[in-house]
Structures are given as structure tokens and as C-alpha cells.
Design a protein around this motif. Structure first.
Motif: not given
Length: 377
Positions: A174-177, A205-209, A226-227
Motif C-alpha cells: 500500500d504505497d505509491g507504486l 511499514a508493517t506488512p502482514d504476509f 505482484v505489484g
């Protein structure tokens, strides 16, 4: 203000005389700079871009430079923070007095520094982003090299449709890219009549894979686009591998095959990546042969790198543009030279510029990672 009016103002500014960045051109030097993500998960990949560019700059300097001027290249780490990217860019322009910004990285970071280009009349050449928002209309100070994310997404969906895949999910950070790519994925999904079965995201910042992998398994897609780039890509693939889901993973050119191979090892096999540069296996392409030759001369035992090669091509194209501009180098003369150049061709890779477009290349191919960790086109 309309785009036409804004472009007219920019043209008047260019015609008015010397620009702030012109201080970065001296009788003996051309100063380049970039704010890049040199630390954190994306750091190793970005460093590869710089290594490839410096192969070109070092070779040019060793041969006497461009019209007697040698190239210097200063990079500052922004840690993938748009605010730091702006601060770094201001420093490069106002304190380091660079002539041009080159190969800055990140979609949100590039968007954040765009106002500085107009403010200081400074060129940004070859940013590492394919966002469509930056390719609509013509910004006189912005020159792209790589193909856009729209080109890559269209190529991915075209293949999915061709091979009969009907269940496609999209995963992103969840970022610009991630958001820029989501927009392209939705457009291509609609145009190919191939609706997504799931949109899955992780916090930057806190990815829950584990949660993302569970959502993927529940959606049961045949393919996942996969973006993202950096470590987020392999970390997600590892997490999905711990579930019952077995999709084929598709990625963008910003995903580093070097990082994927290092982190996934044998599990990297079968991942498909869009590529915006020719295959490093195809040594009949002149720019590929040149890269491999310079790399071997500098580091005989070094393994070729797709990310490094991308930085190399960006630098080669810039050097060609500087040469065509001639000895009377300044912001206005460089823009004129590029817009009048038409096509730059490095074998299969071509880029085009004119007063109507600064978008560079539209070259895209899909490549699969084989059992040796190599990309097969």
C-alpha cells in the motif's frame, strides 16, 4: 491554468536564457545527481542501477569525457520517503549545483519532486517509475527511458487471456507504486474482460504476509500479479508457499530478479516478470554486448544483473543525448537536442522523443525464471 498555457510558460522560461541547473556544466565537468532509495528493502536493487550507470560514466570519463567534460554523479539516500526525496533534491539543486537529476527512484518520490523541476528549471532524466500520471502530456523537464507500467500490464493481461487463465488476483504494497499499478491492473482487467478475484494489500511499514497469503489461498487464483519490488515480493511468495495455494506469480520490471533468486532460490523457478530491457543472453544486441564487456573489464568475476543493465542503458541514452547536444550544453539546448533527435536505437531497444512526447521506450517482453535462476524470454 491549462496544460497548453503551462507549457507555453515553460517554453518562455527556456528561451529566457541560462537556467539554475546550468551551473552544473563547467569547462571540465557535467554534474549529475539523484535522490534514491539506497537503504531498506529496496536499497540493494537501487544500488545495482547505480553500478550499471557508473560503468558507462567511468568508461566515458576514461576516454576523455563528453566534449572534454567528465561526468560526476552524486546520489543521496531518501529511504523511500517522499519528503526526504524532496529535501535531497533541493540540496542537489541548490547546494551541489547539479546540472541534471538522473535515475531518481520511486513513483511517490518522483511525483514529490516534480514541482522542483519547474521551480528550478532542472531536468530529471530516466526516473525509475512507469506511472502513467507522469506520462500524460509533456513536462519539458522530464524525460522517461523505460516503458510505462501501462505497457507492462497490458502485456501481462494479454498473455493471461491468451493462455486461458480466468482467476487472477492482484497483490500489492500500500504505497505509491502499488496504487499506481493497481490503477493499471484495473484498466487492463476491464479491457480484457478478465475481472480480478481478489485485491490483496499489505501495509508498507508493517506488512502482514501471513494474512495476505491466507487471503490469497481463500481466493484460489490461478495467477497473482505482484505489484511490488524489493523484499516484499519474495516475502509474499514465501508466505503463499506455506499455504495450499499454487498460483503462477507475475511481476513487473521493478521487481529485481537478483533479489528474488537470492531469497527464493529454487522456489523462484516459474515466476514470470515483465522486462523493459533486452535479454542479457542475447549478445547480438549491441548494448548487451557493450554492458557485458565493460562489466567483465571492471569486475571479471561479477555476475550480470538485469537491474544493473537497466541503469547501464539509462546512462548510455543520457550520454548519447549529451553528445548530440554538442559543446554548447545547457538546459535549453539539451531539451532541443532530445526533442529533435527522433529515435535512439540500441539494437532491439529503441527510445523516441519529440516535442509531443518524452516517454522514451515502449519495449516490453515477458520472461520466466528458469531452473538456473536465469530469465528466459
Amino acid at each position: 491554468m491549462t496544460i497548453r498555457n503551462w507549457l507555453g510558460i515553460c517554453t518562455l522560461m527556456l528561451a529566457a536564457g541560462a537556467q539554475a541547473g546550468d551551473e552544473g556544466v563547467t569547462p571540465t565537468e557535467i554534474r549529475l545527481g539523484a535522490s534514491q532509495v539506497l537503504s531498506g528493502p529496496l536499497g540493494p536493487q537501487t544500488q545495482r542501477y547505480g553500478e550499471g550507470a557508473r560503468l558507462v560514466f567511468d568508461a566515458v570519463n576514461a576516454a576523455g569525457g563528453i566534449h572534454g567534460r567528465k561526468i560526476s554523479f552524486t546520489t543521496l539516500d531518501d529511504g523511500f520517503d517522499p519528503k526526504r526525496a524532496v529535501d535531497n533534491t533541493r540540496k542537489l539543486i541548490n547546494e551541489d549545483k547539479v546540472f541534471m537529476l538522473f535515475n531518481s527512484t520511486g513513483t511517490a518520490q518522483t511525483a514529490a519532486v516534480l514541482p522542483l523541476l519547474k521551480e528550478s528549471s532542472t531536468i530529471l532524466f530516466g526516473p525509475v517509475t512507469g506511472a502513467s500520471a507522469m506520462r500524460e502530456g509533456v513536462n519539458p523537464y522530464l524525460f522517461h527511458v523505460r516503458a510505462g507500467y501501462a505497457n507492462e500490464t497490458e502485456r501481462i493481461f494479454s498473455q493471461l487471456k491468451q493462455i486461458g487463465v480466468t482467476r487472477v488476483a492482484y497483490f500489492y504494497q500500500d504505497d505509491g507504486l502499488g496504487k499506481a499499478l493497481l490503477s493499471e491492473v484495473k484498466k487492463a482487467s476491464a479491457s480484457q474482460n478478465l475481472p480480478l478475484v481478489a485485491e490483496i494489500k499489505v501495509d508498507a511499514a508493517t506488512p502482514d504476509f501471513a494474512a495476505a497469503a491466507a487471503a490469497t489461498a481463500q481466493a484460489n487464483p490461478q495467477a497473482v500479479i505482484v505489484g511490488t519490488a524489493g523484499m516484499t515480493f519474495p516475502n509474499y511468495v514465501k508466505a503463499v508457499g506455506a499455504t495450499t495455494a499454487r498460483p503462477t506469480f507475475y511481476g513487473y520490471s521493478v521487481a529485481s530478479v537478483d533479489v528474488i533468486n537470492r531469497e527464493l532460490k529454487d522456489r523462484a523457478r516459474g515466476i514470470i516478470l515483465a522486462q523493459i530491457m533486452p535479454s542479457l543472453r542475447n549478445t547480438t544486441v549491441p548494448v548487451v554486448a557493450d554492458y557485458l564487456k565493460l562489466l567483465k573489464e571492471k569486475q571479471p568475476d561479477a555476475a550480470p544483473s538485469a537491474s544493473q543493465f537497466e541503469g547501464f542503458v539509462h546512462a548510455r541514452l543520457l550520454v548519447e543525448g549529451l553528445r548530440r547536444t554538442g559543446r554548447d550544453l545547457n538546459t535549453a539546448s539539451f531539451i532541443r537536442a532530445m526533442e529533435n533527435a527522433g529515435e535512439f536505437s540500441f539494437g532491439r531497444f529503441t527510445a523516441r522523443y519529440s516535442p509531443k512526447t518524452h516517454n522514451g521506450s515502449d519495449y516490453v517482453e515477458l520472461a520466466i525464471i528458469d531452473s538456473q535462476g536465469q530469465l528466459r524470454y
